[in-house]
Design a protein around this motif. Structure first.
Motif, mmCIF file in Angstrom:
data_model
loop_
_atom_site.group_PDB
_atom_site.id
_atom_site.type_symbol
_atom_site.label_atom_id
_atom_site.label_comp_id
_atom_site.label_asym_id
_atom_site.label_seq_id
_atom_site.Cartn_x
_atom_site.Cartn_y
_atom_site.Cartn_z
ATOM 1 N N ARG A 113 -10.752 -3.477 1.570
ATOM 2 C CA ARG A 113 -11.000 -5.189 1.154
ATOM 3 C C ARG A 113 -11.649 -6.139 3.119
ATOM 4 O O ARG A 113 -11.044 -5.345 4.146
ATOM 5 N N ASN A 114 -12.333 -6.547 3.265
ATOM 6 C CA ASN A 114 -13.004 -7.323 3.855
ATOM 7 C C ASN A 114 -11.976 -8.323 4.664
ATOM 8 O O ASN A 114 -11.246 -8.808 3.865
ATOM 9 N N GLN A 115 -12.331 -9.079 5.715
ATOM 10 C CA GLN A 115 -10.984 -10.498 6.001
ATOM 11 C C GLN A 115 -11.305 -11.404 5.450
ATOM 12 O O GLN A 115 -10.583 -12.322 5.529
ATOM 13 N N ASN A 116 -12.872 -11.857 5.215
ATOM 14 C CA ASN A 116 -12.859 -12.944 4.128
ATOM 15 C C ASN A 116 -12.235 -13.248 2.532
ATOM 16 O O ASN A 116 -12.398 -13.468 2.331
ATOM 17 N N GLN A 117 -11.988 -11.309 2.505
ATOM 18 C CA GLN A 117 -11.551 -12.122 1.249
ATOM 19 C C GLN A 117 -10.171 -11.804 1.344
ATOM 20 O O GLN A 117 -9.483 -11.953 2.214
ATOM 21 N N CYS A 118 -9.357 -12.485 -0.060
ATOM 22 C CA CYS A 118 -8.190 -13.110 0.005
ATOM 23 C C CYS A 118 -7.345 -11.728 -0.397
ATOM 24 O O CYS A 118 -6.628 -10.714 -0.005
ATOM 25 N N ASN B 220 -0.792 2.048 8.658
ATOM 26 C CA ASN B 220 -1.490 1.993 9.706
ATOM 27 C C ASN B 220 -3.256 1.796 9.172
ATOM 28 O O ASN B 220 -3.179 2.145 7.972
ATOM 29 N N LYS B 221 -3.727 1.727 9.470
ATOM 30 C CA LYS B 221 -5.783 1.339 9.985
ATOM 31 C C LYS B 221 -5.719 2.994 9.460
ATOM 32 O O LYS B 221 -7.069 2.996 8.560
ATOM 33 N N GLN B 222 -5.380 3.973 9.715
ATOM 34 C CA GLN B 222 -5.626 5.066 8.998
ATOM 35 C C GLN B 222 -5.347 5.548 8.186
ATOM 36 O O GLN B 222 -5.031 6.564 7.159
ATOM 37 N N GLY B 223 -4.426 4.468 6.732
ATOM 38 C CA GLY B 223 -4.085 5.164 5.639
ATOM 39 C C GLY B 223 -1.880 5.433 5.610
ATOM 40 O O GLY B 223 -2.150 6.052 4.387
ATOM 41 N N GLN B 224 -1.717 5.886 6.678
ATOM 42 C CA GLN B 224 -0.880 6.748 6.985
ATOM 43 C C GLN B 224 0.370 5.326 7.312
ATOM 44 O O GLN B 224 0.285 4.446 7.155
ATOM 45 N N LEU C 72 -2.941 2.419 -3.086
ATOM 46 C CA LEU C 72 -3.053 0.613 -2.910
ATOM 47 C C LEU C 72 -3.859 0.970 -1.260
ATOM 48 O O LEU C 72 -4.505 -0.970 -1.357
ATOM 49 N N VAL C 73 -3.377 1.489 -0.620
ATOM 50 C CA VAL C 73 -4.154 1.337 1.421
ATOM 51 C C VAL C 73 -5.714 1.789 0.734
ATOM 52 O O VAL C 73 -5.920 0.974 1.532
ATOM 53 N N ARG C 74 -6.378 2.158 0.126
ATOM 54 C CA ARG C 74 -7.043 3.046 -0.182
ATOM 55 C C ARG C 74 -8.015 1.455 -0.264
ATOM 56 O O ARG C 74 -9.272 0.498 0.978
#
Length: 146
Positions: free
Chosen positions: A43-48, A10-14, A36-38
């Motif tokens: 990364r932002n949405q414009n990155q690969c 999830n977005k909190q890294g869990q 990996l989660v970090r």
């Protein structure tokens, strides 16, 4: 062998689901998942959606509040776009079963989510991508359990 691991985070890294196709110690898994989660979350949405991490080629995609992360052996010659398509197919399959899958569906039905992943991948190799073929055994089991 193609796929080394699959993570749903999830977005909190869990980590909500993890499936490894090689033997790693618990310490190695925790360290790998944390790093990996970090990387993926920062990364932002414009990155690969592809990155290299240690000995892995990592492909990930965010769907709503979940990151679907697939790790491949960096030595393997695998088409990253086909893995991105596989992630999308996995999400569509989970969507079809859970009717618009969300993080809570994965958390409260972890065994069903693992069953679906296991129907798609065996020993790191993609076996099945047809949604009906993947879901038919699970539906039969659930029908028999009622």
């Amino acid at each position: 062998k193609m796929i080394e691991f699959i993570l749903l985070v999830n977005k909190q890294g869990q980590t909500r689901l993890s499936q490894y196709y090689n033997s790693y110690t618990v310490k190695e898994k925790v360290l790998l998942e944390g790093e990996l989660v970090r990387k993926c979350i920062s990364r932002n949405q414009n990155q690969c959606s592809f990155l290299d991490h240690q000995q892995f080629k990592v492909i990930y995609r965010r769907y709503a509040s979940l990151y679907f992360i697939v790790g491949l052996n960096a030595e393997d010659d695998v088409n990253e776009l086909s893995m991105l398509e596989f992630i999308h197919n996995t999400v569509e399959t989970l969507d079809r079963y859970f009717e618009n899958v969300c993080e809570l569906d994965i958390m409260f039905n972890i065994e069903k989510a693992h069953f679906i992943i296991d129907e798609m991948i065996m020993n790191g190799c993609i076996l099945e991508t047809n949604k009906e073929s993947i879901l038919t055994p699970l539906k039969a089991i659930m029908k028999g359990a009622k």
